[in-house]
Design a protein around this motif. Structure first.
Motif, PDB file in Angstrom:
ATOM      1  N   ILE A   9       0.895  -1.183  -0.035  1.00 52.02           N
ATOM      2  CA  ILE A   9       0.041  -0.178  -0.080  1.00 52.02           C
ATOM      3  C   ILE A   9       0.845   1.127   0.092  1.00 52.02           C
ATOM      4  CG2 ILE A   9      -1.811   1.459   1.133  1.00 52.02           C
ATOM      5  CD1 ILE A   9      -2.960  -1.322   2.286  1.00 52.02           C
ATOM      6  N   MET A  10       0.459   2.198  -0.897  1.00 53.98           N
ATOM      7  CA  MET A  10       1.267   3.450  -0.975  1.00 53.98           C
ATOM      8  C   MET A  10       0.207   4.703  -1.000  1.00 53.98           C
ATOM      9  SD  MET A  10       3.910   2.382  -4.134  1.00 53.98           S
ATOM     10  CE  MET A  10       4.793   3.929  -4.025  1.00 53.98           C
ATOM     11  N   PRO A  11       0.314   5.472   0.018  1.00 57.64           N
ATOM     12  CA  PRO A  11      -0.288   6.526   0.029  1.00 57.64           C
ATOM     13  C   PRO A  11       0.190   8.016  -0.387  1.00 57.64           C
ATOM     14  CG  PRO A  11       0.385   6.377   2.452  1.00 57.64           C
ATOM     15  CD  PRO A  11       1.135   5.200   1.308  1.00 57.64           C
ATOM     16  N   ASN A  12      -0.478   8.778  -0.764  1.00 57.42           N
ATOM     17  CA  ASN A  12      -0.059  10.345  -1.003  1.00 57.42           C
ATOM     18  C   ASN A  12       0.244  11.141   0.218  1.00 57.42           C
ATOM     19  OD1 ASN A  12      -2.538  10.882  -0.892  1.00 57.42           O
ATOM     20  ND2 ASN A  12      -2.480  12.315  -2.435  1.00 57.42           N
ATOM     21  N   LYS A  13      -0.621  11.047   1.272  1.00 59.20           N
ATOM     22  CA  LYS A  13      -0.627  11.576   2.380  1.00 59.20           C
ATOM     23  C   LYS A  13      -1.459  10.844   3.530  1.00 59.20           C
ATOM     24  CE  LYS A  13      -4.161  14.825   0.822  1.00 59.20           C
ATOM     25  NZ  LYS A  13      -4.616  16.219   0.564  1.00 59.20           N
ATOM     26  N   ALA A  14      -1.386  11.395   4.615  1.00 60.60           N
ATOM     27  CA  ALA A  14      -2.237  10.709   5.764  1.00 60.60           C
ATOM     28  C   ALA A  14      -3.713  10.978   5.161  1.00 60.60           C
ATOM     29  CB  ALA A  14      -1.925  11.495   7.097  1.00 60.60           C
ATOM     30  N   ARG A  15      -4.614   9.973   5.377  1.00 62.81           N
ATOM     31  CA  ARG A  15      -5.765   9.886   5.021  1.00 62.81           C
ATOM     32  C   ARG A  15      -5.911  10.437   3.336  1.00 62.81           C
ATOM     33  NH1 ARG A  15      -8.965   7.492   9.088  1.00 62.81           N
ATOM     34  NH2 ARG A  15      -7.794   7.632  10.848  1.00 62.81           N
ATOM     35  N   GLY A  16      -5.223  10.086   2.674  1.00 61.82           N
ATOM     36  CA  GLY A  16      -5.288  10.534   1.170  1.00 61.82           C
ATOM     37  C   GLY A  16      -5.365   9.445   0.350  1.00 61.82           C
ATOM     38  N   VAL A  17      -5.376   9.560  -0.762  1.00 58.24           N
ATOM     39  CA  VAL A  17      -5.426   8.559  -2.009  1.00 58.24           C
ATOM     40  C   VAL A  17      -4.479   7.525  -1.440  1.00 58.24           C
ATOM     41  CG1 VAL A  17      -4.943   7.892  -4.399  1.00 58.24           C
ATOM     42  CG2 VAL A  17      -5.871  10.135  -3.538  1.00 58.24           C
ATOM     43  N   VAL A  52       4.020  -3.476   3.308  1.00 57.09           N
ATOM     44  CA  VAL A  52       4.323  -4.684   2.457  1.00 57.09           C
ATOM     45  C   VAL A  52       3.900  -5.922   3.294  1.00 57.09           C
ATOM     46  CG1 VAL A  52       6.051  -5.857   1.224  1.00 57.09           C
ATOM     47  CG2 VAL A  52       5.971  -3.327   1.229  1.00 57.09           C
ATOM     48  N   GLU A  53       3.357  -6.803   2.243  1.00 52.46           N
ATOM     49  CA  GLU A  53       3.119  -8.200   2.911  1.00 52.46           C
ATOM     50  C   GLU A  53       3.550  -9.118   1.807  1.00 52.46           C
ATOM     51  OE1 GLU A  53      -1.277  -7.422   5.001  1.00 52.46           O
ATOM     52  OE2 GLU A  53      -1.146  -8.335   3.174  1.00 52.46           O
ATOM     53  N   ALA A  54       4.402  -9.976   2.409  1.00 52.34           N
ATOM     54  CA  ALA A  54       5.153 -11.191   1.526  1.00 52.34           C
ATOM     55  C   ALA A  54       4.214 -12.261   1.532  1.00 52.34           C
ATOM     56  CB  ALA A  54       6.534 -11.391   2.088  1.00 52.34           C
ATOM     57  N   HIS A  55       4.045 -13.142   0.286  1.00 53.97           N
ATOM     58  CA  HIS A  55       3.141 -13.941   0.028  1.00 53.97           C
ATOM     59  C   HIS A  55       4.248 -15.082  -0.504  1.00 53.97           C
ATOM     60  CE1 HIS A  55      -0.285 -11.747   1.040  1.00 53.97           C
ATOM     61  NE2 HIS A  55       0.207 -11.212   0.343  1.00 53.97           N
ATOM     62  N   ASP A  56       3.969 -16.520   0.089  1.00 48.11           N
ATOM     63  CA  ASP A  56       4.734 -17.468  -0.602  1.00 48.11           C
ATOM     64  C   ASP A  56       4.280 -17.995  -2.209  1.00 48.11           C
ATOM     65  OD1 ASP A  56       6.041 -18.227   1.774  1.00 48.11           O
ATOM     66  OD2 ASP A  56       4.447 -19.387   2.654  1.00 48.11           O
ATOM     67  N   ASP A  57       3.208 -17.460  -2.443  1.00 46.78           N
ATOM     68  CA  ASP A  57       2.711 -17.736  -3.842  1.00 46.78           C
ATOM     69  C   ASP A  57       2.166 -16.532  -4.492  1.00 46.78           C
ATOM     70  OD1 ASP A  57       0.977 -18.634  -6.130  1.00 46.78           O
ATOM     71  OD2 ASP A  57       1.044 -20.615  -5.310  1.00 46.78           O
ATOM     72  N   ILE A  58       2.319 -16.183  -5.673  1.00 42.13           N
ATOM     73  CA  ILE A  58       1.863 -14.907  -6.269  1.00 42.13           C
ATOM     74  C   ILE A  58       0.347 -15.084  -6.318  1.00 42.13           C
ATOM     75  CG2 ILE A  58       2.303 -15.845  -8.714  1.00 42.13           C
ATOM     76  CD1 ILE A  58       2.867 -12.397  -7.510  1.00 42.13           C
ATOM     77  N   LEU A  59      -0.068 -16.162  -6.475  1.00 39.17           N
ATOM     78  CA  LEU A  59      -1.581 -16.187  -6.343  1.00 39.17           C
ATOM     79  C   LEU A  59      -2.135 -15.752  -5.279  1.00 39.17           C
ATOM     80  CD1 LEU A  59      -1.890 -19.699  -8.715  1.00 39.17           C
ATOM     81  CD2 LEU A  59      -2.241 -17.232  -9.642  1.00 39.17           C
ATOM     82  N   LEU A  60      -1.438 -16.127  -4.319  1.00 43.37           N
ATOM     83  CA  LEU A  60      -2.172 -15.831  -2.791  1.00 43.37           C
ATOM     84  C   LEU A  60      -1.823 -14.057  -2.705  1.00 43.37           C
ATOM     85  CD1 LEU A  60      -0.477 -18.496  -0.599  1.00 43.37           C
ATOM     86  CD2 LEU A  60      -2.861 -18.244  -1.132  1.00 43.37           C
ATOM     87  N   ALA A  61      -0.896 -13.816  -3.546  1.00 39.38           N
ATOM     88  CA  ALA A  61      -0.599 -12.135  -3.432  1.00 39.38           C
ATOM     89  C   ALA A  61      -1.697 -11.485  -4.213  1.00 39.38           C
ATOM     90  CB  ALA A  61       0.847 -11.849  -4.025  1.00 39.38           C
TER      91      ALA A  61
END
Length: 95
Positions: A9-17, A52-61
């Motif tokens: 997840i990437m935001p542009n500012k607090a409580r923003g996009v 960032v969340e890591a997943h063992d399988d791209i399908l899970l991601a």
């Protein structure tokens, strides 16, 4: 053999996009940060990485990305605040 993946997840500012993405390689996140990633990130100035969340399988991601996108905004914000209360840019810890 299945490859792992990441949701982020990437935001542009607090409580923003909020931008929710999935990648097989963390280098994709760096592309967003330097302006060569998605047009959406460039348009809204999404430069900070807060989750960032890591997943063992791209399908899970991919499944996690779809689930997060379906969440209510308040739930997404709560998820960010639980793991990164000050919303620090964690990209420097990764790259």
């Amino acid at each position: 053999m299945a490859r792992g993946g990441y949701t982020y997840i990437m935001p542009n500012k607090a409580r923003g996009v909020l931008y929710i993405g999935v990648a097989a390689d963390l280098a994709r996140i760096e592309q967003h940060r330097n302006g060569s990633g998605s047009a959406f990130c460039r348009r809204y100035g999404l430069m900070r990485l807060v989750l960032v969340e890591a997943h063992d399988d791209i399908l899970l991601a991919i499944a996690r990305e779809k689930a997060l996108k379906a969440w209510k905004r308040e739930w997404k914000i709560r998820l960010i605040e639980e793991s990164n209360p000050d919303r620090h840019d964690i990209a420097d810890l990764i790259f």
